[in-house]
Write an enzyme that holds these catalytic residues in place. Structure first.
Site, short mmCIF file in Angstrom:
data_model
loop_
_atom_site.label_atom_id
_atom_site.label_comp_id
_atom_site.label_asym_id
_atom_site.label_seq_id
_atom_site.Cartn_x
_atom_site.Cartn_y
_atom_site.Cartn_z
N PHE A 9 -3.88 -23.08 -36.91
CA PHE A 9 -5.13 -23.65 -36.41
C PHE A 9 -6.03 -24.01 -37.58
CE2 PHE A 9 -5.14 -23.01 -31.80
CZ PHE A 9 -3.94 -22.34 -31.68
N ALA A 10 -6.54 -25.24 -37.55
CA ALA A 10 -7.49 -25.67 -38.57
C ALA A 10 -8.67 -26.28 -37.82
CB ALA A 10 -6.85 -26.68 -39.50
N TYR A 54 -12.04 -25.30 -41.56
CA TYR A 54 -10.77 -24.71 -42.01
C TYR A 54 -9.68 -25.76 -42.25
CZ TYR A 54 -11.98 -19.75 -41.75
OH TYR A 54 -12.51 -18.49 -41.99
N ASP A 108 -2.22 -17.55 -39.68
CA ASP A 108 -3.52 -18.03 -40.15
C ASP A 108 -3.31 -19.19 -41.11
OD1 ASP A 108 -4.97 -16.11 -38.81
OD2 ASP A 108 -5.91 -15.28 -40.62
N VAL A 109 -4.33 -20.04 -41.23
CA VAL A 109 -4.20 -21.20 -42.13
C VAL A 109 -4.74 -20.93 -43.53
CG1 VAL A 109 -6.43 -22.31 -41.59
CG2 VAL A 109 -4.44 -23.72 -42.16
N ASP A 110 -5.59 -19.90 -43.67
CA ASP A 110 -6.21 -19.65 -44.99
C ASP A 110 -5.24 -18.88 -45.88
OD1 ASP A 110 -6.36 -17.44 -43.32
OD2 ASP A 110 -8.26 -16.73 -44.13
N THR A 155 -7.73 0.53 -37.05
CA THR A 155 -8.96 0.05 -36.40
C THR A 155 -8.66 -0.56 -35.02
OG1 THR A 155 -8.75 -2.00 -37.65
CG2 THR A 155 -10.21 -0.31 -38.56
N GLU A 205 -6.70 -9.69 -32.69
CA GLU A 205 -5.87 -8.67 -33.34
C GLU A 205 -5.81 -7.38 -32.50
OE1 GLU A 205 -5.51 -8.26 -37.80
OE2 GLU A 205 -6.96 -6.71 -37.34
C1 4GW Z 1 -16.73 -17.17 -39.41
O1 4GW Z 1 -17.62 -17.99 -39.58
C2 4GW Z 1 -15.39 -17.63 -39.06
S1 4GW Z 1 -14.98 -19.22 -38.89
C3 4GW Z 1 -14.31 -16.82 -38.84
C4 4GW Z 1 -13.14 -17.55 -38.52
C5 4GW Z 1 -13.37 -18.90 -38.50
C6 4GW Z 1 -12.37 -19.93 -38.23
C7 4GW Z 1 -11.06 -19.55 -38.05
C8 4GW Z 1 -12.70 -21.33 -38.19
O2 4GW Z 1 -13.85 -21.75 -38.32
N1 4GW Z 1 -11.69 -22.23 -38.01
C9 4GW Z 1 -10.40 -21.82 -37.85
O3 4GW Z 1 -9.51 -22.68 -37.73
N2 4GW Z 1 -10.09 -20.49 -37.83
C10 4GW Z 1 -8.68 -20.11 -37.59
O4 4GW Z 1 -8.61 -18.73 -37.24
C11 4GW Z 1 -7.88 -20.28 -38.86
O5 4GW Z 1 -6.53 -20.57 -38.53
C12 4GW Z 1 -7.98 -18.91 -39.49
O6 4GW Z 1 -6.97 -18.67 -40.45
C13 4GW Z 1 -7.90 -18.03 -38.27
C14 4GW Z 1 -8.46 -16.62 -38.43
O7 4GW Z 1 -9.71 -16.64 -39.09
P1 4GW Z 1 -9.83 -16.06 -40.57
O8 4GW Z 1 -8.64 -16.49 -41.35
O9 4GW Z 1 -11.16 -16.49 -41.14
O10 4GW Z 1 -9.80 -14.51 -40.33
P2 4GW Z 1 -9.47 -13.39 -41.45
O11 4GW Z 1 -10.58 -13.44 -42.49
O12 4GW Z 1 -9.44 -12.10 -40.68
O13 4GW Z 1 -8.16 -13.73 -42.08
MN MN Z 2 -7.11 -15.47 -42.40
#
Ligand code: 4GW
Ligand code: MN
Length: 373
Positions: A124-125, A129, A214-216, A248, A306
């Site tokens: 997802f983007a 993202y 995740d995409v990041d 958690t 999660e």
């Molecule tokens: C706070 O402002 C946000 S924006 C937290 C998640 C966001 C977000 C996440 C977004 O704006 N757009 C998006 O495509 N995502 C998708 O959800 C993306 O694929 C991302 O890798 C996934 C999970 O969010 P994350 O990677 O930020 O979560 P963590 O930090 O737990 O890996």
């Molecule tokens: Mn992530």
């Protein structure tokens, strides 16, 4: 004279209606076929409402390869010598935990090639993202399921921002337009619903397995068919060594994601799961429904999707578990047991990528968790 005239005009009317119906069915037949054939180009942009129409049983049987026998030379496994003794390689329910050194990729590749498997990688983007896509796909081209058929499924609300990347033969980039949600928690959680819906409408006709991540992130070493199985989860890189009390999990009894303190095997990461399309459908359907039940009760699990994923895996045990090699964050540095870092987090510029309100939510939550130990 009059009745005959009436009769003539009503016959003409009938004839016109008939012609109209024939033309209508001809046009819809052409339209359906045109839609189907649009699947073939490398980059497919598809309407969220699209319903794939292939007959699953027929198409799958048609593509079955003819069985052939081939020999292969490799080192003999030793029943009295485990390949690794520093990590757990099998769960109590006999699911392999995938670590470097625990498998022979040549044997596995031969097995999966025999089955001509087709793998879907969903990502997802949404909103900003999209900036992560270029590196994500470029590194996936180098390391993800090399030599196998791959469909990238990119879910986005910003089609115009999708980079134009040429992918290798046997691989396709499919862009799926989806709505975005205002709350970042919903952006993350609604992934379950969208994967579920697209599994039913399209993935089931196009791929055998789904890998949902995740995409990041970027690939920095090989990720191949060793991960494929009915349903798999991944050990969260922050919790592989933790005791139950430090997982958690959602603990509030009012939430459908609640896990009691004396239960729980591992803490699975929300950003990496998969399996056959059928099993991913079951998993995402469960998680989405559980979220909707909680929403109606004005509660949301502590770690969003999660938490619901962890609840699902507690009672529907994964048939393979990926070690933290498959989901690592270089902020943790390295570890002796970590022979490979296959898929690692891309550092985020939180201020640029996330909105400020979300940042506040996040830091409050992290502080609370720290306080709780
Ligand atoms: C706070 O402002 C946000 S924006 C937290 C998640 C966001 C977000 C996440 C977004 O704006 N757009 C998006 O495509 N995502 C998708 O959800 C993306 O694929 C991302 O890798 C996934 C999970 O969010 P994350 O990677 O930020 O979560 P963590 O930090 O737990 O890996
Ligand atoms: Mn992530």
């Amino acid at each position: 004279m009059q009745p005959e005239k009436n009769e003539k005009s009503s016959t003409r009317k009938c004839f016109c209606v008939l012609i109209y119906l024939v033309l209508l069915s001809l046009a819809s037949f052409c339209w359906i076929n045109l839609k189907r054939s649009r699947w073939h180009p490398q980059l497919t942009i598809c309407d969220p409402q699209t319903k794939a129409q292939t007959d699953v049983s027929v198409s799958r049987l048609e593509h079955l390869p003819i069985a052939s026998l081939e020999s292969m030379l490799y080192e003999k496994p030793n029943a009295l010598k485990p390949p690794r003794t520093d990590v757990l390689m099998l769960t109590p329910w006999l699911a392999p935990i995938i670590w470097e050194g625990g498998f022979n990729i040549d044997i596995l590749n031969a097995q999966f090639h025999q089955r001509n498997v087709h793998v879907g990688l969903t990502v997802f983007a949404i909103k900003k993202y999209t900036v992560f896509l270029q590196i994500f796909i470029e590194t996936a081209e180098k390391f993800f399921m090399v030599g196998h058929k791959v469909n990238y499924y990119v879910f986005t609300d910003r089609i115009k921002d999708i980079p134009n990347i040429t992918v290798a033969e046997g691989r396709q980039l499919v862009v799926l337009e989806v709505p975005s949600y205002q709350r970042w928690q919903d952006v993350s959680m609604r992934r379950m619903e969208m994967i579920r819906d697209h599994s039913q409408q399209r993935f089931i006709n196009e791929v055998d397995y789904l890998v949902c991540v995740d995409v990041d992130m970027k690939f920095s070493d090989y990720v191949g068919v060793e991960i494929l199985t009915d349903v798999f989860g991944t050990l969260h890189p922050g919790f592989y060594g933790s005791s139950r009390e430090h997982f958690t999990f959602e603990r509030r009894k009012q939430s459908t994601a609640c896990i009691p303190p004396d239960e729980g095997d591992f803490y699975y990461a929300g950003g990496y799961f998969g399996g056959t399309v059928e099993e991913v459908f079951k998993l995402t359907n469960f998680c989405h429904n559980a979220m909707m039940t909680d929403k109606a009760n004005h509660i949301e699990a502590i770690w969003h999707d999660e938490s619901y994923l962890n609840k699902y895996f507690l009672y529907h045990k994964p048939t393979k578990i990926l070690s933290p090699e498959y989901l690592w964050d270089n902020n943790f540095g390295g570890r002796d047991f970590l022979k490979k870092r296959r898929f690692v987090a891309v550092p985020k510029n939180h201020n640029a990528i996330r909105n400020r309100r979300a940042l506040n939510d996040y830091s409050r939550l992290r502080a609370k968790l720290k306080f709780l130990g």
